[in-house]
Motif scaffolding. Structure first.
Motif, mmCIF file in Angstrom:
data_model
loop_
_atom_site.group_PDB
_atom_site.id
_atom_site.type_symbol
_atom_site.label_atom_id
_atom_site.label_comp_id
_atom_site.label_asym_id
_atom_site.label_seq_id
_atom_site.Cartn_x
_atom_site.Cartn_y
_atom_site.Cartn_z
ATOM 1 N N GLN A 65 0.616 -5.123 15.414
ATOM 2 C CA GLN A 65 0.254 -4.673 14.023
ATOM 3 C C GLN A 65 1.134 -3.638 13.434
ATOM 4 O OE1 GLN A 65 -3.625 -2.961 13.851
ATOM 5 N NE2 GLN A 65 -4.203 -3.755 12.022
ATOM 6 N N GLY A 66 1.546 -2.797 14.324
ATOM 7 C CA GLY A 66 2.525 -1.694 14.062
ATOM 8 C C GLY A 66 3.952 -2.066 13.550
ATOM 9 N N LEU A 67 4.376 -3.205 14.114
ATOM 10 C CA LEU A 67 5.605 -3.957 13.669
ATOM 11 C C LEU A 67 5.530 -4.647 12.259
ATOM 12 C CD1 LEU A 67 8.481 -5.421 14.568
ATOM 13 C CD2 LEU A 67 6.957 -7.372 15.525
ATOM 14 N N PHE A 68 4.544 -5.169 12.074
ATOM 15 C CA PHE A 68 4.179 -5.853 11.060
ATOM 16 C C PHE A 68 3.931 -4.804 9.957
ATOM 17 C CE2 PHE A 68 2.572 -9.129 13.397
ATOM 18 C CZ PHE A 68 3.690 -10.307 13.223
ATOM 19 N N LEU A 69 3.289 -3.740 9.941
ATOM 20 C CA LEU A 69 3.436 -2.546 9.111
ATOM 21 C C LEU A 69 4.622 -2.001 8.696
ATOM 22 C CD1 LEU A 69 1.905 -0.556 7.345
ATOM 23 C CD2 LEU A 69 1.446 0.783 9.241
ATOM 24 N N GLY A 118 1.811 -5.615 -16.299
ATOM 25 C CA GLY A 118 1.698 -4.602 -15.258
ATOM 26 C C GLY A 118 1.589 -4.786 -13.711
ATOM 27 N N GLU A 119 1.952 -6.154 -13.597
ATOM 28 C CA GLU A 119 1.641 -6.799 -12.109
ATOM 29 C C GLU A 119 2.629 -5.949 -11.193
ATOM 30 O OE1 GLU A 119 2.495 -8.732 -14.476
ATOM 31 O OE2 GLU A 119 1.343 -10.639 -14.465
ATOM 32 N N LYS A 120 3.664 -5.711 -11.528
ATOM 33 C CA LYS A 120 4.906 -4.910 -10.489
ATOM 34 C C LYS A 120 4.251 -3.586 -10.211
ATOM 35 C CE LYS A 120 8.443 -6.227 -12.616
ATOM 36 N NZ LYS A 120 10.011 -6.151 -12.902
ATOM 37 N N ALA A 121 3.834 -2.833 -11.492
ATOM 38 C CA ALA A 121 3.333 -1.444 -11.372
ATOM 39 C C ALA A 121 2.044 -1.650 -10.397
ATOM 40 C CB ALA A 121 2.865 -0.880 -12.653
ATOM 41 N N ALA A 122 1.193 -2.431 -10.532
ATOM 42 C CA ALA A 122 -0.061 -2.471 -9.892
ATOM 43 C C ALA A 122 0.030 -2.753 -8.394
ATOM 44 C CB ALA A 122 -1.004 -3.399 -10.520
ATOM 45 N N LEU A 123 0.977 -3.822 -8.405
ATOM 46 C CA LEU A 123 1.291 -3.962 -6.838
ATOM 47 C C LEU A 123 1.930 -2.886 -6.029
ATOM 48 C CD1 LEU A 123 2.325 -7.955 -7.267
ATOM 49 C CD2 LEU A 123 0.479 -7.037 -5.950
ATOM 50 N N PHE A 124 3.051 -2.199 -6.566
ATOM 51 C CA PHE A 124 3.733 -1.220 -6.090
ATOM 52 C C PHE A 124 2.797 0.060 -5.902
ATOM 53 C CE2 PHE A 124 7.998 -2.720 -7.360
ATOM 54 C CZ PHE A 124 8.504 -3.027 -6.174
ATOM 55 N N CYS A 125 1.905 0.246 -6.604
ATOM 56 C CA CYS A 125 1.094 1.549 -6.585
ATOM 57 C C CYS A 125 0.310 1.204 -5.496
ATOM 58 C CB CYS A 125 0.221 1.476 -7.767
ATOM 59 S SG CYS A 125 -1.252 2.770 -7.588
ATOM 60 N N TRP A 126 -0.595 0.023 -5.392
ATOM 61 C CA TRP A 126 -1.588 -0.226 -4.028
ATOM 62 C C TRP A 126 -0.736 -0.396 -2.623
ATOM 63 C CZ3 TRP A 126 -6.306 0.683 -4.244
ATOM 64 C CH2 TRP A 126 -6.960 1.041 -5.326
ATOM 65 N N GLY A 127 0.248 -1.104 -3.065
ATOM 66 C CA GLY A 127 1.161 -1.289 -1.938
ATOM 67 C C GLY A 127 1.827 0.027 -1.167
ATOM 68 N N PHE A 128 2.128 1.015 -1.797
ATOM 69 C CA PHE A 128 2.421 2.298 -1.539
ATOM 70 C C PHE A 128 1.298 3.106 -1.017
ATOM 71 C CE2 PHE A 128 6.407 1.842 -3.913
ATOM 72 C CZ PHE A 128 7.375 1.870 -2.844
ATOM 73 N N LEU A 129 0.066 3.002 -1.498
ATOM 74 C CA LEU A 129 -1.151 3.678 -1.029
ATOM 75 C C LEU A 129 -1.445 3.332 0.212
ATOM 76 C CD1 LEU A 129 -3.176 5.670 -1.947
ATOM 77 C CD2 LEU A 129 -4.516 3.838 -3.108
ATOM 78 N N LEU A 130 -1.206 1.782 0.465
ATOM 79 C CA LEU A 130 -1.466 1.281 1.814
ATOM 80 C C LEU A 130 -0.503 2.099 2.819
ATOM 81 C CD1 LEU A 130 -2.799 -0.875 3.585
ATOM 82 C CD2 LEU A 130 -1.024 -2.363 3.101
ATOM 83 N N VAL A 131 0.673 2.117 2.449
ATOM 84 C CA VAL A 131 1.637 2.658 3.384
ATOM 85 C C VAL A 131 1.287 4.353 3.631
ATOM 86 C CG1 VAL A 131 4.227 3.318 3.668
ATOM 87 C CG2 VAL A 131 3.460 0.992 2.955
ATOM 88 N N ALA A 132 0.845 4.749 2.584
ATOM 89 C CA ALA A 132 0.409 6.203 2.658
ATOM 90 C C ALA A 132 -0.744 6.275 3.823
ATOM 91 C CB ALA A 132 0.222 6.976 1.457
ATOM 92 N N ALA A 133 -1.678 5.494 3.555
ATOM 93 C CA ALA A 133 -2.930 5.527 4.176
ATOM 94 C C ALA A 133 -2.791 5.110 6.023
ATOM 95 C CB ALA A 133 -3.951 4.484 3.834
ATOM 96 N N LEU A 134 -1.869 4.151 6.237
ATOM 97 C CA LEU A 134 -1.595 3.687 7.350
ATOM 98 C C LEU A 134 -0.493 4.280 8.224
ATOM 99 C CD1 LEU A 134 -2.590 -0.184 6.861
ATOM 100 C CD2 LEU A 134 -3.645 1.590 7.652
ATOM 101 N N GLY A 135 0.555 4.882 7.381
ATOM 102 C CA GLY A 135 1.805 5.460 8.018
ATOM 103 C C GLY A 135 2.961 4.426 8.042
ATOM 104 N N PRO A 136 4.027 4.785 8.795
ATOM 105 C CA PRO A 136 4.773 4.069 8.850
ATOM 106 C C PRO A 136 5.034 2.977 9.604
ATOM 107 C CG PRO A 136 5.389 6.134 10.061
ATOM 108 C CD PRO A 136 4.016 6.143 9.328
ATOM 109 N N GLY A 137 4.264 2.885 10.795
ATOM 110 C CA GLY A 137 4.415 1.913 11.692
ATOM 111 C C GLY A 137 5.572 2.099 12.579
ATOM 112 N N ARG A 138 5.965 0.979 13.422
ATOM 113 C CA ARG A 138 7.189 1.276 14.147
ATOM 114 C C ARG A 138 8.464 1.173 13.339
ATOM 115 N NH1 ARG A 138 5.626 -3.404 18.748
ATOM 116 N NH2 ARG A 138 3.706 -2.388 19.233
ATOM 117 N N TRP A 139 9.536 1.477 14.219
ATOM 118 C CA TRP A 139 10.693 1.660 13.637
ATOM 119 C C TRP A 139 10.870 2.619 12.461
ATOM 120 C CZ3 TRP A 139 11.183 -4.374 12.683
ATOM 121 C CH2 TRP A 139 11.103 -4.857 14.061
ATOM 122 N N ALA A 140 10.020 3.691 12.494
ATOM 123 C CA ALA A 140 10.264 4.940 11.329
ATOM 124 C C ALA A 140 11.272 5.680 12.020
ATOM 125 C CB ALA A 140 8.987 5.337 11.230
ATOM 126 N N LEU A 141 12.210 6.238 11.249
ATOM 127 C CA LEU A 141 13.019 7.144 11.627
ATOM 128 C C LEU A 141 12.413 8.307 12.080
ATOM 129 C CD1 LEU A 141 16.375 7.632 12.038
ATOM 130 C CD2 LEU A 141 16.331 8.237 9.795
#
Length: 139
Positions: free
Chosen positions: A8-12, A101-124
């Motif tokens: 899961q961390g790899l996919f994230l 506004g599809e791109k804006a909505a998708l980026f908004c929710w996508g980044f919110l997911l990253v903010a909630a779950l963290g960077p996963g593996r391979w984070a500097l």
């Protein structure tokens, strides 16, 4: 199925890298008139909100891509796209499919997911020792 949960961390991390790269590309296209250029004219330095949005796209996208200050950068990127959606797109029509506004909505929710779950593996930040991995990232 166990393999997917184990990795899961790899996919994230892969998701974080792709969304960060795509977002940074939008910033580069707008600021430097490359990669197909901006959707409109190149904004002047400091021009609100286009130039500032492009700077956030470039810097925030690169930070998310690399996994540096990932959660903070993702929150800023998500907020930028929420602003873009509600100020630029939503007044034209209610649904993203109607207002472009599809791109804006998708980026908004996508980044919110990253903010909630963290960077996963391979984070500097993990390599530099500044981030504690989540339990599923340690597996």
């Amino acid at each position: 199925m166990e393999s997917l949960v184990k990795d899961q961390g790899l996919f994230l991390a892969l998701y974080r890298i792709v969304i960060g790269l795509l977002f940074a590309c939008h910033g580069v296209a707008t600021l430097f008139d490359v990669l197909g250029g901006p959707h409109g004219q190149v904004p002047g330095v400091g021009q609100w909100p286009d130039w500032w949005a492009a700077v956030i796209q470039l810097i925030g996208g690169v930070l998310v891509l690399l996994g540096l200050a990932t959660r903070a950068a993702a929150v800023v990127c998500s907020g930028t796209m929420a602003y873009a959606y509600f100020v630029v797109h939503q007044p034209q029509a209610l649904f993203p499919i109607e207002n472009g506004g599809e791109k804006a909505a998708l980026f908004c929710w996508g980044f919110l997911l990253v903010a909630a779950l963290g960077p996963g593996r391979w984070a500097l930040s993990s390599a530099l020792g500044s981030a504690r991995p989540l339990a599923h990232d340690r597996a």
